[in-house]
Design an enzyme around this catalytic site. Structure first.
Site, PDB file in Angstrom:
ATOM      1  N   HIS A 105       5.615   0.583  -3.725  1.00  0.00           N
ATOM      2  CA  HIS A 105       5.872   1.623  -2.717  1.00  0.00           C
ATOM      3  C   HIS A 105       6.863   2.661  -3.226  1.00  0.00           C
ATOM      4  O   HIS A 105       7.813   2.348  -3.937  1.00  0.00           O
ATOM      5  CB  HIS A 105       6.303   1.016  -1.382  1.00  0.00           C
ATOM      6  CG  HIS A 105       7.633   0.341  -1.356  1.00  0.00           C
ATOM      7  ND1 HIS A 105       8.808   1.008  -1.052  1.00  0.00           N
ATOM      8  CD2 HIS A 105       7.998  -0.947  -1.556  1.00  0.00           C
ATOM      9  CE1 HIS A 105       9.823   0.169  -1.060  1.00  0.00           C
ATOM     10  NE2 HIS A 105       9.375  -1.020  -1.374  1.00  0.00           N
ATOM     11  N   ASP A 154      14.692  -0.316  -5.048  1.00  0.00           N
ATOM     12  CA  ASP A 154      13.680  -0.801  -4.124  1.00  0.00           C
ATOM     13  C   ASP A 154      12.940   0.415  -3.576  1.00  0.00           C
ATOM     14  O   ASP A 154      13.413   1.046  -2.641  1.00  0.00           O
ATOM     15  CB  ASP A 154      14.349  -1.609  -3.011  1.00  0.00           C
ATOM     16  CG  ASP A 154      13.403  -2.052  -1.922  1.00  0.00           C
ATOM     17  OD1 ASP A 154      12.182  -1.989  -2.123  1.00  0.00           O
ATOM     18  OD2 ASP A 154      13.902  -2.453  -0.842  1.00  0.00           O
ATOM     19  N   GLU A 159       6.400   1.853   3.296  1.00  0.00           N
ATOM     20  CA  GLU A 159       6.550   0.394   3.248  1.00  0.00           C
ATOM     21  C   GLU A 159       7.732  -0.045   4.088  1.00  0.00           C
ATOM     22  O   GLU A 159       7.671  -1.068   4.785  1.00  0.00           O
ATOM     23  CB  GLU A 159       6.728  -0.060   1.790  1.00  0.00           C
ATOM     24  CG  GLU A 159       6.678  -1.584   1.597  1.00  0.00           C
ATOM     25  CD  GLU A 159       8.057  -2.250   1.674  1.00  0.00           C
ATOM     26  OE1 GLU A 159       8.101  -3.494   1.601  1.00  0.00           O
ATOM     27  OE2 GLU A 159       9.082  -1.544   1.815  1.00  0.00           O
ATOM     28  N   GLU A 160       8.811   0.717   4.035  1.00  0.00           N
ATOM     29  CA  GLU A 160      10.039   0.337   4.740  1.00  0.00           C
ATOM     30  C   GLU A 160       9.899   0.441   6.260  1.00  0.00           C
ATOM     31  O   GLU A 160      10.750  -0.055   7.000  1.00  0.00           O
ATOM     32  CB  GLU A 160      11.214   1.198   4.273  1.00  0.00           C
ATOM     33  CG  GLU A 160      11.543   1.100   2.782  1.00  0.00           C
ATOM     34  CD  GLU A 160      12.091  -0.258   2.361  1.00  0.00           C
ATOM     35  OE1 GLU A 160      12.244  -1.141   3.237  1.00  0.00           O
ATOM     36  OE2 GLU A 160      12.360  -0.436   1.165  1.00  0.00           O
ATOM     37  N   ASP A 217       7.325  -5.332  -6.252  1.00  0.00           N
ATOM     38  CA  ASP A 217       8.476  -4.938  -5.442  1.00  0.00           C
ATOM     39  C   ASP A 217       9.708  -5.668  -5.975  1.00  0.00           C
ATOM     40  O   ASP A 217       9.618  -6.420  -6.943  1.00  0.00           O
ATOM     41  CB  ASP A 217       8.230  -5.295  -3.971  1.00  0.00           C
ATOM     42  CG  ASP A 217       8.959  -4.383  -2.994  1.00  0.00           C
ATOM     43  OD1 ASP A 217      10.026  -3.837  -3.354  1.00  0.00           O
ATOM     44  OD2 ASP A 217       8.473  -4.226  -1.853  1.00  0.00           O
ATOM     45  N   HIS A 272      18.863  -2.796  -0.343  1.00  0.00           N
ATOM     46  CA  HIS A 272      19.093  -1.897   0.803  1.00  0.00           C
ATOM     47  C   HIS A 272      20.546  -1.434   0.852  1.00  0.00           C
ATOM     48  O   HIS A 272      21.137  -1.304   1.935  1.00  0.00           O
ATOM     49  CB  HIS A 272      18.678  -2.541   2.122  1.00  0.00           C
ATOM     50  CG  HIS A 272      17.193  -2.564   2.326  1.00  0.00           C
ATOM     51  ND1 HIS A 272      16.596  -2.801   3.547  1.00  0.00           N
ATOM     52  CD2 HIS A 272      16.170  -2.361   1.447  1.00  0.00           C
ATOM     53  CE1 HIS A 272      15.283  -2.751   3.421  1.00  0.00           C
ATOM     54  NE2 HIS A 272      15.004  -2.484   2.148  1.00  0.00           N
TER      55      HIS A 272
END
Length: 327
Positions: A59, A161, A191-192, A214, A300
């Site tokens: 992603h 990420d 994706e998130e 990922d 994150h």
């Protein structure tokens, strides 16, 4: 690693992937691939073959925030774009797509009692509402401001990420030898926000097999959740996460490829979190799906950490998987 640095520095939260898509599209075209975009904005690079349809996905998007309004004192109130760790946001820097910088502040007493996004604001140094709105409009998005650096075997940056996954796909596309497979390299959107772009991309392709690339958590830091993945341990072959129980044929094939080629690898069971493998697996009548993950610490956050050697192991494994005769 200049390409990876370039990818991580782009401001592209979920639903606002235009800038990162342009960079990836240019690189894919340079490598000689047929490139197209679907209605949800995912980028697909196709290399035709007479064998099985194999979809390799990473992603493009990253977590971020979206401005909801400016209050009378000039502070920007905001909402989440993806999964934010609220307790870790206080005093973080963010950068809006127009270059405006800000610092996340908190209404201390209220926030300490209960960590809610309504108790946070962004300070852009504006004196009042009008001054704030001249710099940031409702609906503008921002991402963490986290610089890229390398130190020994580790790489630290915001947006690893999953720009690490995008980098891996581009490297595989450029270094792969002959393959009989019908290959689709997908750089998915949103994706998130719930694995959205991979779903529409997979529906358009309907692959026989799919591998989602990922990042994944590690179990090698103090007081971390118990997990048999460590930084520097090699490519993590996914068995399951919150979104998917991977196809056993895909798992075993990836393991066999890694062992045959002497590629460092480890086994991933992610107790908390999902990946595009989950939504791809449930597309149409179902897809045999698996995952290859890059071990990462501090996911994150503005300071995600990965291992350069793990990235190279993922590249070797996925390159060999693309060259493998899937049946």
């Amino acid at each position: 690693m200049e390409l990876l640095k370039k990818l991580t520095e782009v401001n592209a939260p979920s639903g606002r992937e235009d800038d990162i898509r342009d960079i990836i599209a240019a690189e894919a075209k340079r490598l000689g691939y047929e490139v197209y975009e679907d209605a949800l904005g995912s980028l697909i690079a196709h290399r035709s073959g007479n064998g099985k349809k194999l979809m390799i996905d990473a992603h493009m998007d990253e977590i971020g925030i979206i401005a909801t309004y400016a209050d009378d004192k000039g502070y920007i109130r905001f909402g989440a774009v993806g999964g934010l760790e609220l307790k870790e946001l206080h005093k973080r820097r963010v950068r809006f797509s127009n270059g405006t910088m800000g610092i996340i502040g908190a209404e201390d007493e209220k926030f300490e009692k209960k960590a809610e996004i309504s108790s946070l604001y962004i300070d852009i140094g504006a004196k009042d509402k009008a001054a704030a709105e001249a710099l940031v409009k409702t609906g503008d998005t921002a991402v963490f401001d986290g610089r890229y650096y390398e130190q020994g075997d580790v790489i630290v940056s915001k947006a690893l990420d999953d720009r690490a996954g995008c980098y891996i796909l581009l490297r595989v596309m450029g270094e792969m030898d002959k393959s009989d497979n019908d290959l689709y390299f997908v750089f998915s959107t949103q994706e998130e926000l719930g694995l959205r772009g991979a779903r529409t991309a997979a529906f358009g392709i309907m692959p026989d097999y799919a591998i989602a690339v990922d990042v994944t958590d590690t179990g090698d830091t103090p007081s971390c959740p118990v997990m048999d993945v460590r930084l520097g341990g090699g490519a993590a072959i996914k068995v399951m996460d919150d979104s998917v129980m991977c196809d056993i044929n895909v798992i075993n094939t990836l393991r066999e490829i890694a062992e045959k080629n002497g590629i460092p690898h480890q086994t991933e069971i992610l107790a908390d979190g999902g990946t595009d493998a989950g939504t791809i697996a449930m597309t149409g009548g179902g897809v045999r799906a698996g995952g290859v993950s890059v071990p990462a610490r501090y996911i994150h956050s503005p300071s995600e950490m990965v291992s350069r050697s793990d990235i190279e192991s993922c590249i070797r494994l996925l390159r060999a998987a693309c060259e493998f005769n899937w049946s």
